[in-house]
Design a protein around this motif. Structure first.
Motif, PDB file in Angstrom:
ATOM      1  N   ALA A 112     -44.307  -5.720  19.952  1.00 27.22           N
ATOM      2  CA  ALA A 112     -43.836  -4.341  19.790  1.00 27.22           C
ATOM      3  C   ALA A 112     -42.438  -4.147  20.372  1.00 27.22           C
ATOM      4  CB  ALA A 112     -44.825  -3.390  20.461  1.00 27.22           C
ATOM      5  N   GLU A 113     -42.073  -4.906  21.384  1.00 29.41           N
ATOM      6  CA  GLU A 113     -40.747  -4.769  21.982  1.00 29.41           C
ATOM      7  C   GLU A 113     -39.640  -5.077  20.975  1.00 29.41           C
ATOM      8  OE1 GLU A 113     -39.921  -3.462  24.714  1.00 29.41           O
ATOM      9  OE2 GLU A 113     -41.888  -3.301  25.679  1.00 29.41           O
ATOM     10  N   ASP A 114     -39.921  -5.972  20.048  1.00 25.97           N
ATOM     11  CA  ASP A 114     -38.930  -6.313  19.026  1.00 25.97           C
ATOM     12  C   ASP A 114     -38.731  -5.156  18.046  1.00 25.97           C
ATOM     13  OD1 ASP A 114     -38.566  -9.065  19.949  1.00 25.97           O
ATOM     14  OD2 ASP A 114     -40.616  -9.352  19.221  1.00 25.97           O
ATOM     15  N   VAL A 115     -39.806  -4.444  17.762  1.00 22.70           N
ATOM     16  CA  VAL A 115     -39.703  -3.276  16.891  1.00 22.70           C
ATOM     17  C   VAL A 115     -38.921  -2.167  17.582  1.00 22.70           C
ATOM     18  CG1 VAL A 115     -40.980  -1.513  15.613  1.00 22.70           C
ATOM     19  CG2 VAL A 115     -41.843  -3.868  15.690  1.00 22.70           C
ATOM     20  N   VAL A 116     -39.223  -1.934  18.855  1.00 27.32           N
ATOM     21  CA  VAL A 116     -38.503  -0.903  19.617  1.00 27.32           C
ATOM     22  C   VAL A 116     -37.013  -1.230  19.656  1.00 27.32           C
ATOM     23  CG1 VAL A 116     -38.206   0.128  21.899  1.00 27.32           C
ATOM     24  CG2 VAL A 116     -40.511  -0.256  20.985  1.00 27.32           C
ATOM     25  N   PHE A 117     -36.694  -2.493  19.957  1.00 29.27           N
ATOM     26  CA  PHE A 117     -35.287  -2.899  19.973  1.00 29.27           C
ATOM     27  C   PHE A 117     -34.630  -2.673  18.613  1.00 29.27           C
ATOM     28  CE2 PHE A 117     -32.392  -6.315  18.656  1.00 29.27           C
ATOM     29  CZ  PHE A 117     -31.306  -6.037  19.478  1.00 29.27           C
ATOM     30  N   SER A 118     -35.317  -3.047  17.530  1.00 33.09           N
ATOM     31  CA  SER A 118     -34.746  -2.915  16.186  1.00 33.09           C
ATOM     32  C   SER A 118     -34.549  -1.459  15.801  1.00 33.09           C
ATOM     33  CB  SER A 118     -35.654  -3.626  15.166  1.00 33.09           C
ATOM     34  OG  SER A 118     -35.745  -5.013  15.446  1.00 33.09           O
ATOM     35  N   VAL A 119     -35.466  -0.588  16.248  1.00 29.31           N
ATOM     36  CA  VAL A 119     -35.303   0.847  15.994  1.00 29.31           C
ATOM     37  C   VAL A 119     -34.027   1.354  16.658  1.00 29.31           C
ATOM     38  CG1 VAL A 119     -36.243   3.142  16.500  1.00 29.31           C
ATOM     39  CG2 VAL A 119     -37.751   1.340  15.621  1.00 29.31           C
ATOM     40  N   GLU A 120     -33.794   0.930  17.879  1.00 39.24           N
ATOM     41  CA  GLU A 120     -32.581   1.370  18.582  1.00 39.24           C
ATOM     42  C   GLU A 120     -31.330   0.777  17.941  1.00 39.24           C
ATOM     43  OE1 GLU A 120     -32.462   3.728  20.863  1.00 39.24           O
ATOM     44  OE2 GLU A 120     -34.621   3.897  20.508  1.00 39.24           O
ATOM     45  N   ARG A 121     -31.387  -0.483  17.550  1.00 40.44           N
ATOM     46  CA  ARG A 121     -30.203  -1.144  16.981  1.00 40.44           C
ATOM     47  C   ARG A 121     -29.819  -0.541  15.628  1.00 40.44           C
ATOM     48  NH1 ARG A 121     -28.271  -5.848  14.049  1.00 40.44           N
ATOM     49  NH2 ARG A 121     -26.726  -7.004  15.282  1.00 40.44           N
ATOM     50  N   VAL A 122     -30.799  -0.269  14.783  1.00 38.77           N
ATOM     51  CA  VAL A 122     -30.499   0.225  13.441  1.00 38.77           C
ATOM     52  C   VAL A 122     -29.941   1.644  13.462  1.00 38.77           C
ATOM     53  CG1 VAL A 122     -32.711   1.329  12.819  1.00 38.77           C
ATOM     54  CG2 VAL A 122     -31.393   0.080  11.071  1.00 38.77           C
ATOM     55  N   ARG A 123     -30.070   2.349  14.582  1.00 38.24           N
ATOM     56  CA  ARG A 123     -29.578   3.724  14.694  1.00 38.24           C
ATOM     57  C   ARG A 123     -28.158   3.791  15.256  1.00 38.24           C
ATOM     58  NH1 ARG A 123     -33.242   5.986  18.691  1.00 38.24           N
ATOM     59  NH2 ARG A 123     -32.290   8.016  18.259  1.00 38.24           N
ATOM     60  N   GLN A 124     -27.561   2.646  15.556  1.00 40.00           N
ATOM     61  CA  GLN A 124     -26.224   2.638  16.145  1.00 40.00           C
ATOM     62  C   GLN A 124     -25.167   3.014  15.109  1.00 40.00           C
ATOM     63  OE1 GLN A 124     -25.757   2.247  19.484  1.00 40.00           O
ATOM     64  NE2 GLN A 124     -28.004   2.218  19.500  1.00 40.00           N
ATOM     65  N   GLU A 125     -24.016   3.426  15.582  1.00 40.84           N
ATOM     66  CA  GLU A 125     -22.947   3.933  14.720  1.00 40.84           C
ATOM     67  C   GLU A 125     -22.512   2.915  13.676  1.00 40.84           C
ATOM     68  OE1 GLU A 125     -20.346   6.447  12.983  1.00 40.84           O
ATOM     69  OE2 GLU A 125     -21.862   6.920  14.502  1.00 40.84           O
ATOM     70  N   SER A 126     -22.491   1.625  14.019  1.00 47.43           N
ATOM     71  CA  SER A 126     -22.013   0.601  13.094  1.00 47.43           C
ATOM     72  C   SER A 126     -23.060   0.156  12.087  1.00 47.43           C
ATOM     73  CB  SER A 126     -21.519  -0.621  13.875  1.00 47.43           C
ATOM     74  OG  SER A 126     -22.545  -1.123  14.719  1.00 47.43           O
ATOM     75  N   SER A 127     -24.255   0.721  12.154  1.00 44.71           N
ATOM     76  CA  SER A 127     -25.329   0.351  11.227  1.00 44.71           C
ATOM     77  C   SER A 127     -25.158   1.047   9.882  1.00 44.71           C
ATOM     78  CB  SER A 127     -26.697   0.725  11.817  1.00 44.71           C
ATOM     79  OG  SER A 127     -27.703   0.645  10.833  1.00 44.71           O
ATOM     80  N   GLY A 128     -25.321   0.296   8.807  1.00 40.64           N
ATOM     81  CA  GLY A 128     -25.268   0.880   7.469  1.00 40.64           C
ATOM     82  C   GLY A 128     -26.545   1.595   7.084  1.00 40.64           C
ATOM     83  N   PHE A 129     -27.574   1.521   7.911  1.00 43.76           N
ATOM     84  CA  PHE A 129     -28.879   2.104   7.601  1.00 43.76           C
ATOM     85  C   PHE A 129     -29.221   3.303   8.486  1.00 43.76           C
ATOM     86  CE2 PHE A 129     -28.969  -2.342   6.398  1.00 43.76           C
ATOM     87  CZ  PHE A 129     -29.614  -2.357   5.175  1.00 43.76           C
ATOM     88  N   LYS A 130     -28.292   3.735   9.328  1.00 41.40           N
ATOM     89  CA  LYS A 130     -28.639   4.731  10.339  1.00 41.40           C
ATOM     90  C   LYS A 130     -29.126   6.047   9.748  1.00 41.40           C
ATOM     91  CE  LYS A 130     -23.738   5.976  11.009  1.00 41.40           C
ATOM     92  NZ  LYS A 130     -23.190   4.940  10.097  1.00 41.40           N
ATOM     93  N   ALA A 131     -28.645   6.420   8.563  1.00 39.78           N
ATOM     94  CA  ALA A 131     -29.068   7.696   7.975  1.00 39.78           C
ATOM     95  C   ALA A 131     -30.560   7.713   7.662  1.00 39.78           C
ATOM     96  CB  ALA A 131     -28.267   7.991   6.712  1.00 39.78           C
ATOM     97  N   LEU A 132     -31.144   6.538   7.424  1.00 39.47           N
ATOM     98  CA  LEU A 132     -32.580   6.472   7.138  1.00 39.47           C
ATOM     99  C   LEU A 132     -33.422   6.798   8.362  1.00 39.47           C
ATOM    100  CD1 LEU A 132     -32.570   3.243   4.972  1.00 39.47           C
ATOM    101  CD2 LEU A 132     -33.282   5.503   4.193  1.00 39.47           C
ATOM    102  N   HIS A 133     -32.814   6.750   9.527  1.00 44.96           N
ATOM    103  CA  HIS A 133     -33.540   6.969  10.783  1.00 44.96           C
ATOM    104  C   HIS A 133     -32.972   8.168  11.540  1.00 44.96           C
ATOM    105  CE1 HIS A 133     -35.303   2.932  10.181  1.00 44.96           C
ATOM    106  NE2 HIS A 133     -34.091   2.639   9.725  1.00 44.96           N
ATOM    107  N   SER A 134     -32.353   9.082  10.811  1.00 44.46           N
ATOM    108  CA  SER A 134     -31.684  10.217  11.459  1.00 44.46           C
ATOM    109  C   SER A 134     -32.660  11.151  12.164  1.00 44.46           C
ATOM    110  CB  SER A 134     -30.880  11.005  10.415  1.00 44.46           C
ATOM    111  OG  SER A 134     -31.726  11.482   9.381  1.00 44.46           O
ATOM    112  N   ALA A 135     -33.928  11.163  11.732  1.00 43.45           N
ATOM    113  CA  ALA A 135     -34.916  12.038  12.368  1.00 43.45           C
ATOM    114  C   ALA A 135     -35.613  11.369  13.544  1.00 43.45           C
ATOM    115  CB  ALA A 135     -35.957  12.489  11.348  1.00 43.45           C
ATOM    116  N   VAL A 136     -35.293  10.116  13.827  1.00 43.40           N
ATOM    117  CA  VAL A 136     -35.921   9.381  14.932  1.00 43.40           C
ATOM    118  C   VAL A 136     -35.220   9.731  16.237  1.00 43.40           C
ATOM    119  CG1 VAL A 136     -36.367   7.087  15.892  1.00 43.40           C
ATOM    120  CG2 VAL A 136     -36.615   7.477  13.433  1.00 43.40           C
ATOM    121  N   THR A 137     -36.006   9.984  17.269  1.00 43.80           N
ATOM    122  CA  THR A 137     -35.429  10.242  18.597  1.00 43.80           C
ATOM    123  C   THR A 137     -35.722   9.102  19.571  1.00 43.80           C
ATOM    124  OG1 THR A 137     -37.389  11.483  19.320  1.00 43.80           O
ATOM    125  CG2 THR A 137     -35.598  12.733  18.272  1.00 43.80           C
TER     126      THR A 137
END
Length: 532
Positions: A112-137
């Protein structure tokens, strides 16, 4: 038991691909374990959170894995998550139960730690996918195989956003200093651009970008072993060369069959052509808000004027593009979303015949008695006949007084122009992996702010519309949500934010005895290929 959101469009059956089998070629396919796969373009990067771009994600799906995947019929399937549901006591939390016994290619255990890390990484400014996770806090590991993803509010459709969300090894990322995604538009490099460590069915053996990538079977993968144990992936930009490579036996599968060669290949002994509709549309967009265009010969911004945008809509001849440029392999449409997608309507799809006289008059009414000139940027190695589509529109716009200078270049140069707001007028294709209009709104319509608007190259900025788009992520009343989607589309269509051309149709060609289905996302997975 896994939870599947039953969106309207997912209740509609997708058109089945049509397979045309032929006699066996004199030279048999390469040994059954190896598949030599060619397509028009290479992956832009191997960093799994950097570029939200079709060929990039397609290759990465063989190396990295997602929590859920999209089957060829459009349904969600378990991948690294075996179950998903909304928390029974808190509708703002998504609960994911993870697959046990999975390891990364370097032997590290998937937790699960890998999923948590990936959730945080994909939400970073340089991510091309961040808009898909805009509702994630945030995300929390409840135990080794349970993850809670906290949303800003109820988000019943969030799981639909996860089909291209790749999971990375948090330890590997820390060891190699890749906690942040590559900033592709800025020309940044990092270790994950050329090196990989996923949980997928194939491992990276070697990579020469734009030349050749070799993958081999991951013997420790959790799923049933596929027939394909080695993949040799070769980007071949030139259409005639791709076809020649198939006919000579140098490759076994061509993913991007040139439209002008489909009929010939269907009649060729030893070749099987498989066709089907793609969940992708092709459109033009333009800078609507700058005071002046960088490439125009006038002192203002013609695209900011409704008369000019209407004139362009009257100039495009979609039927001619379908017949002459696409050889019938397209579905002309004024709607900037495919029929697969929740929010599409026949009314949006309809278009009128061109009216060049009226279009020219509108250009004059806008204050350009002698017309105006402007640059148009176009990729020449991404979509089916992309450069030819641009050339056709140049001629059509010339008939209403627009002198368009076509700048055609490889997609690795083209996409950063859009991301960096360095183009006045451009062609883009857009698939909708969530099968929902919010994906289009988040990336292409919402103003560029925070996680939103990554590919809003038109600079369209409508504060009231932005608020409506943001509201879609947490609406639980799906009827009210669909009504709001329709309301947003009505305004987008009225403002002519897009000049849509068509929905793309796909054709794959393989040597006889090799079976591959056309995927609506144009993301065939070689682990699913079978040999007769």
């Amino acid at each position: 038991m896994s939870m599947t959101i039953n969106m309207k469009t997912l209740r509609q059956s997708l058109m089945a691909g049509v397979a045309v089998a032929a006699m066996t070629l004199a030279a048999a396919p390469s040994e059954a374990e190896t598949l030599r796969w060619a397509r028009v373009a290479d992956a832009l990067t191997l960093d799994p959170h950097s570029q939200n771009e079709g060929p990039t994600s397609t290759l990465l799906h063989h190396i990295y894995e997602t929590l859920v995947s999209r089957a060829t019929d459009g349904t969600l399937q378990p991948r690294l998550a075996t179950e998903w549901s909304i928390h029974p006591d808190d509708e703002t939390i998504w609960v994911f139960k993870l697959r046990e016994g999975v390891t990364f290619h370097n032997g590290n255990e998937f937790t699960a730690e890998d999923v948590v890390f990936s959730v945080e990484r994909v939400r970073q400014e340089s991510s091309g996918f961040k808009a898909l996770h805009s509702a994630v806090t945030g995300a929390e590991a409840i135990d080794d195989y349970t993850v809670h993803i906290q949303m800003a509010g109820p988000s019943p459709l969030y799981v639909q956003n996860l089909t291209n969300f790749f999971i990375m090894d948090s330890d590997w990322a820390a060891e190699n200093d890749v906690a942040m995604p590559q900033n592709f538009a800025a020309g940044e490099e990092n270790y994950a651009v050329r090196n990989t460590n996923g949980t997928g069915p194939y491992t990276l053996v070697s990579r020469d970008p734009e030349v050749r990538t070799v993958l081999q079977l991951n013997e420790n993968h959790w799923a049933e072993a596929p027939q394909v144990t080695e993949i040799i992936y070769t980007p071949i930009a030139e259409a005639a060369t791709r076809v020649a490579a198939l006919l000579s036996g140098e490759v076994d599968l061509v993913q991007d069959v040139p439209v002008q060669d489909i009929a010939r290949l269907e009649q060729t002994d030893g070749v099987t052509v498989t066709t089907g509709p793609e969940n992708r549309n092709i459109f033009f967009a333009y800078d609507m808000t700058s005071e002046r265009l960088a490439s125009a010969n006038v002192d203002d911004n013609p695209f900011a004027k409704p008369e000019v945008r209407e004139a362009m809509a009257l100039a495009i001849d979609r039927d001619a593009i379908r017949q002459v440029v696409m050889r019938g392999q397209s579905q002309p449409s004024a709607a900037p979303l495919p029929p697969f997608v929740n929010g599409w309507t026949e009314e949006m799809d309809s278009y009128s015949a061109p009216d060049y006289e009226r279009g020219a008059q509108l250009i004059r009414d806008a204050g350009y008695d002698n017309g105006f000139s402007v640059d148009m940027h176009c990729p020449n190695d991404r979509y089916l006949n992309d450069e030819a589509i641009c050339q056709a529109l140049v001629g059509m716009l010339g008939r209403i007084g627009m002198n368009v200078n076509l700048v055609s270049q490889t997609r690795s140069l083209h996409f950063p122009l859009i991301e960096n707001w360095e183009t006045d007028f451009y062609l883009l294709g857009w698939g909708v992996p969530t099968f929902d209009s919010a994906y289009v709104f988040d990336f292409l319509v919402h103003s560029r702010e925070g996680a939103y608007g990554a590919y809003n190259g038109s600079r369209y900025n409508n504060t009231e519309l932005d608020a409506k788009i943001e509201a879609l992520a947490t609406m639980t009343d799906l009827e009210a949500r669909d009504a709001l989607i329709a309301e947003i589309w009505a305004e987008v269509m009225e403002d002519r934010v897009f000049l849509n051309v068509h929905n793309q149709l796909l054709a794959y060609a393989s040597r006889s005895g090799i079976n591959v289905e056309v995927h609506p996302e144009n993301q065939p997975h070689m682990a699913n290929v079978t040999f007769d």
